[in-house]
Scaffold this motif. Sequence first.
Motif, PDB file in Angstrom:
ATOM      1  N   PHE A  72     121.820   3.988  -4.913  1.00 14.58           N
ATOM      2  CA  PHE A  72     122.427   3.691  -3.579  1.00 14.58           C
ATOM      3  C   PHE A  72     121.931   3.127  -2.268  1.00 14.58           C
ATOM      4  O   PHE A  72     122.452   3.178  -0.930  1.00 14.58           O
ATOM      5  CB  PHE A  72     123.648   3.554  -3.464  1.00 14.58           C
ATOM      6  N   MET A 122     132.979   3.929  -1.005  1.00 18.33           N
ATOM      7  CA  MET A 122     132.895   3.467  -2.295  1.00 18.33           C
ATOM      8  C   MET A 122     133.062   1.809  -1.928  1.00 18.33           C
ATOM      9  O   MET A 122     133.021   1.577  -2.914  1.00 18.33           O
ATOM     10  CB  MET A 122     134.703   4.093  -2.754  1.00 18.33           C
ATOM     11  N   THR A 123     133.894   1.633  -1.529  1.00 19.93           N
ATOM     12  CA  THR A 123     133.576  -0.200  -0.958  1.00 19.93           C
ATOM     13  C   THR A 123     132.051  -0.537  -0.478  1.00 19.93           C
ATOM     14  O   THR A 123     131.812  -2.049  -1.111  1.00 19.93           O
ATOM     15  CB  THR A 123     134.010  -0.558   0.525  1.00 19.93           C
ATOM     16  N   ALA A 124     131.187   0.057  -0.410  1.00 22.38           N
ATOM     17  CA  ALA A 124     129.501  -0.528   0.185  1.00 22.38           C
ATOM     18  C   ALA A 124     129.408   0.127  -1.808  1.00 22.38           C
ATOM     19  O   ALA A 124     128.434  -0.693  -1.898  1.00 22.38           O
ATOM     20  CB  ALA A 124     129.080   0.667   1.008  1.00 22.38           C
ATOM     21  N   LEU A 125     129.454   0.469  -2.220  1.00 19.77           N
ATOM     22  CA  LEU A 125     128.879   0.998  -3.781  1.00 19.77           C
ATOM     23  C   LEU A 125     129.471  -0.153  -4.221  1.00 19.77           C
ATOM     24  O   LEU A 125     128.307  -1.190  -5.406  1.00 19.77           O
ATOM     25  CB  LEU A 125     129.392   2.175  -4.166  1.00 19.77           C
ATOM     26  N   LEU A 126     130.714  -1.214  -3.768  1.00 19.49           N
ATOM     27  CA  LEU A 126     130.939  -2.566  -4.939  1.00 19.49           C
ATOM     28  C   LEU A 126     130.613  -3.447  -4.190  1.00 19.49           C
ATOM     29  O   LEU A 126     130.816  -4.237  -4.430  1.00 19.49           O
ATOM     30  CB  LEU A 126     132.605  -2.544  -4.855  1.00 19.49           C
ATOM     31  N   GLY A 127     130.035  -3.033  -3.419  1.00 13.76           N
ATOM     32  CA  GLY A 127     128.911  -4.566  -2.937  1.00 13.76           C
ATOM     33  C   GLY A 127     129.561  -4.954  -2.305  1.00 13.76           C
ATOM     34  O   GLY A 127     128.835  -6.424  -1.206  1.00 13.76           O
ATOM     35  N   ILE A 128     130.332  -4.250  -0.925  1.00 12.05           N
ATOM     36  CA  ILE A 128     130.937  -5.396   0.052  1.00 12.05           C
ATOM     37  C   ILE A 128     129.937  -4.301   1.152  1.00 12.05           C
ATOM     38  O   ILE A 128     129.911  -3.689   1.808  1.00 12.05           O
ATOM     39  CB  ILE A 128     132.104  -5.142   0.129  1.00 12.05           C
ATOM     40  N   ASN A 129     129.323  -5.979   2.559  1.00 13.59           N
ATOM     41  CA  ASN A 129     129.360  -5.347   3.411  1.00 13.59           C
ATOM     42  C   ASN A 129     130.564  -4.069   4.792  1.00 13.59           C
ATOM     43  O   ASN A 129     131.250  -5.409   4.909  1.00 13.59           O
ATOM     44  CB  ASN A 129     128.529  -7.266   4.193  1.00 13.59           C
ATOM     45  N   ILE A 132     128.983   1.739 -10.720  1.00 12.17           N
ATOM     46  CA  ILE A 132     128.966   3.217 -10.690  1.00 12.17           C
ATOM     47  C   ILE A 132     130.827   4.461 -10.803  1.00 12.17           C
ATOM     48  O   ILE A 132     131.559   3.470  -9.739  1.00 12.17           O
ATOM     49  CB  ILE A 132     128.476   4.380  -8.931  1.00 12.17           C
ATOM     50  N   MET A 140     123.499   8.700  -6.578  1.00  9.95           N
ATOM     51  CA  MET A 140     123.868   8.563  -5.253  1.00  9.95           C
ATOM     52  C   MET A 140     122.159   7.888  -4.598  1.00  9.95           C
ATOM     53  O   MET A 140     122.484   7.092  -3.933  1.00  9.95           O
ATOM     54  CB  MET A 140     124.018   9.193  -4.521  1.00  9.95           C
ATOM     55  N   GLY A 175     136.712  -4.886  -8.303  1.00  7.84           N
ATOM     56  CA  GLY A 175     135.188  -4.615  -8.909  1.00  7.84           C
ATOM     57  C   GLY A 175     134.453  -5.810  -8.987  1.00  7.84           C
ATOM     58  O   GLY A 175     133.016  -6.336  -9.361  1.00  7.84           O
ATOM     59  N   ARG A 187     136.913   8.324  -6.667  1.00 10.02           N
ATOM     60  CA  ARG A 187     136.794   7.537  -5.794  1.00 10.02           C
ATOM     61  C   ARG A 187     137.631   6.086  -6.385  1.00 10.02           C
ATOM     62  O   ARG A 187     136.981   4.856  -5.226  1.00 10.02           O
ATOM     63  CB  ARG A 187     135.783   7.082  -5.003  1.00 10.02           C
ATOM     64  N   PRO A 202     132.143   6.701  -9.553  1.00 13.72           N
ATOM     65  CA  PRO A 202     131.250   8.128  -8.786  1.00 13.72           C
ATOM     66  C   PRO A 202     132.384   9.414  -9.247  1.00 13.72           C
ATOM     67  O   PRO A 202     133.311   9.535  -9.654  1.00 13.72           O
ATOM     68  CB  PRO A 202     132.212   7.956  -7.306  1.00 13.72           C
ATOM     69  N   ASP A 207     137.905   4.044   1.518  1.00 15.16           N
ATOM     70  CA  ASP A 207     136.923   4.891   1.186  1.00 15.16           C
ATOM     71  C   ASP A 207     136.031   3.652   1.440  1.00 15.16           C
ATOM     72  O   ASP A 207     135.223   3.055   0.552  1.00 15.16           O
ATOM     73  CB  ASP A 207     137.296   5.183   0.073  1.00 15.16           C
ATOM     74  N   PHE A 219     131.690  -9.901  -5.607  1.00 19.16           N
ATOM     75  CA  PHE A 219     130.442 -10.702  -5.782  1.00 19.16           C
ATOM     76  C   PHE A 219     130.325 -11.381  -6.827  1.00 19.16           C
ATOM     77  O   PHE A 219     129.297 -12.151  -7.728  1.00 19.16           O
ATOM     78  CB  PHE A 219     128.995 -10.300  -5.945  1.00 19.16           C
ATOM     79  N   SER A 251     124.980  -2.891  -5.929  1.00 16.44           N
ATOM     80  CA  SER A 251     125.334  -3.762  -6.943  1.00 16.44           C
ATOM     81  C   SER A 251     125.483  -5.282  -7.269  1.00 16.44           C
ATOM     82  O   SER A 251     125.643  -5.559  -8.287  1.00 16.44           O
ATOM     83  CB  SER A 251     127.249  -2.874  -6.654  1.00 16.44           C
ATOM     84  N   ARG A 252     124.887  -5.840  -6.632  1.00 18.24           N
ATOM     85  CA  ARG A 252     124.734  -7.305  -6.859  1.00 18.24           C
ATOM     86  C   ARG A 252     124.106  -7.291  -8.073  1.00 18.24           C
ATOM     87  O   ARG A 252     123.468  -8.176  -8.677  1.00 18.24           O
ATOM     88  CB  ARG A 252     123.998  -7.436  -5.244  1.00 18.24           C
ATOM     89  N   SER A 284     122.336  -0.279   1.100  1.00 17.98           N
ATOM     90  CA  SER A 284     123.672   0.351  -0.293  1.00 17.98           C
ATOM     91  C   SER A 284     124.131  -1.130  -0.990  1.00 17.98           C
ATOM     92  O   SER A 284     124.501  -1.085  -1.945  1.00 17.98           O
ATOM     93  CB  SER A 284     124.392   1.246   0.288  1.00 17.98           C
ATOM     94  N   HIS A 285     125.361  -1.617  -0.003  1.00 18.94           N
ATOM     95  CA  HIS A 285     126.342  -3.197  -0.525  1.00 18.94           C
ATOM     96  C   HIS A 285     125.423  -3.771  -1.307  1.00 18.94           C
ATOM     97  O   HIS A 285     125.595  -4.677  -2.100  1.00 18.94           O
ATOM     98  CB  HIS A 285     126.511  -3.563   0.499  1.00 18.94           C
ATOM     99  N   LYS A 323     122.184   5.931  -0.731  1.00 22.58           N
ATOM    100  CA  LYS A 323     122.816   7.369  -0.055  1.00 22.58           C
ATOM    101  C   LYS A 323     123.081   8.782  -0.542  1.00 22.58           C
ATOM    102  O   LYS A 323     123.641   8.902  -1.835  1.00 22.58           O
ATOM    103  CB  LYS A 323     124.732   6.383   0.265  1.00 22.58           C
TER     104      LYS A 323
END
Lengths: 237, 304
Positions: A49, B189-196, A81, A46, A101, A87, A83, B186, A104, A75-76, A71-72, A51
């Motif tokens: 990212f 998790m949403t942030a980990l997927l690239g969403i602000n 991940i 984590m 998924g 999740r 996790p 969640d 972007f 992935s770009r 963090s956001h 976190k």
Amino acid sequence: MMLHMEGVHAHYGHIHALRGVDVTVQVGEIVTLIGANGAGKSTLMMSLFGKPGASSGRIVFDGEDITRVPSHLISRRGIAIVPEGRRIFPRMTVMENLLMGTAFADPANFNADIKRVYAMFPILEERAAQRAGTLSGGEQQMLAIGRALMSRPKLLLLDEPSLGLAPIYIKRIFQIIRELNTEHGMTVLLVEQNAHHALRVAHRGYVLQHGEIVLAGSGQELLASPEVRAAYLEGGH
Amino acid sequence: MAYALQQLINGLTLGAVYGLIAIGYTMVYGIIGMINFAHGDIFMVSAFIAVTAFTLLAAFDITSLPLAITAVLITAIFFTSAYGWAVERMAYRPLRGSTRLAPLISAIGMSIFLQNMVQLTQGARVKPIPPVLEGGIEIWQSGGFTVQISWTQIMIVLVTIVLMVAFTYLITQTAFGRQQRACEQDSTMTALLGINVDRTISATFMLGAALAAVAGVMVTVYYGVVDFFIGFVAGIKAFTAAVLGGIGSLPGAMLGGLIIGLIEAFWAAYLSPEYKDVATFAILILVLMFRPSGLLGRPEVEKV
């Protein structure tokens, strides 16, 4: 070099969870982190990212320093991940979860990507319109992996993918990790408590104890190492 | 019978307005798990923006009714969304990750601030506007009582239906809606997927404010008067509607609004107009006691 962590420290609340960790992942490798519960394996993942973010040290991915990247935006850059605890979004359909998924991704790739995921996990195609919360644990794990693959990552992080799964699913998940690596050239960083399976599939491994790397080597070396055998192979697993 | 039909029409109109405001409560609760107690005042601010805009239009002698109402709606939505954005930015975002009570207190502070700001700049007196949309259709006459639907009521119900359909489409069918729901379920998790996530939360506040803005314009046209305190009562009734429908549930907010509007209209007509607010609050208490998850809500404890 795909990923390089250098002297990374991280805190989780009051806990000093990572104490100067050095980890390297080369392109095309499967690298595994093994260690007991609370050793800092998930925190390490984590921390990529942010976190929690690294309080000191450096994380370099694909030649760029990502230590302080929000963090956001991670992935770009090509890290996806799966996790701990999967999740998935339980009140969304399987299809909607897969679409999450692609936040972007180039829409032009969508058809090819979903075909690839469905070929790997045919059950997801059958259940596309079903609420993800109604899937079994193993199916949810496949969905989480599918969701991660939809973003076409360069590096795939898997956190305890076998946890709580029936033996038949565990076998299938490790088979898929190997396939992803050999057939699609995916670079994988794998966290596992199931050290036996993990070391057999991995090219290299690190043993984490109390937030520090205490042992590193090839999968075969670690499998043969007396310390690893005593602590992680012949004990509980 | 005719009298009851008239109350049904009045209740539906009122319910449409409460439903529009209730969506703002329910969406914000869904995404950050907090009741935005300043939301009623956002609605009040919109009513004042509508009054100002109508007055300006009258000064410029713009008399085409559809044009005027459209212009006022756009103005109110624009400025009220900006207020919604600013409230989130100033009162809630700095407190993200703190205790649950802190943003609640700053929400109430924001509510008091908005009321006082409007009172200071617009005056404490009731502000009337000239009738915008007069007349209606008489649909039935019986026993000396005429059932009438005013043009304003028709407009309110039609605008609400169109908005609810558009809004449901936005949340269930678009990428933005999907990301909004993902944040609810969640946010990490949403942030980990690239969403602000911060941006999604801001957009949620703005959307809620935009719907409250439409409600504010409608109420201004319907009643012809506004004052700085209308946000409190309307806000708490819409909040009741959201809780009744099941906080966090969009169809629940719409349904709850409708039920509260109908109960209020019938209570005022048959029992006592002075105590119509008591009816609403009695419902709030009963729902909290016997069915805290509301009519369409899900229970808080969830098996994952």
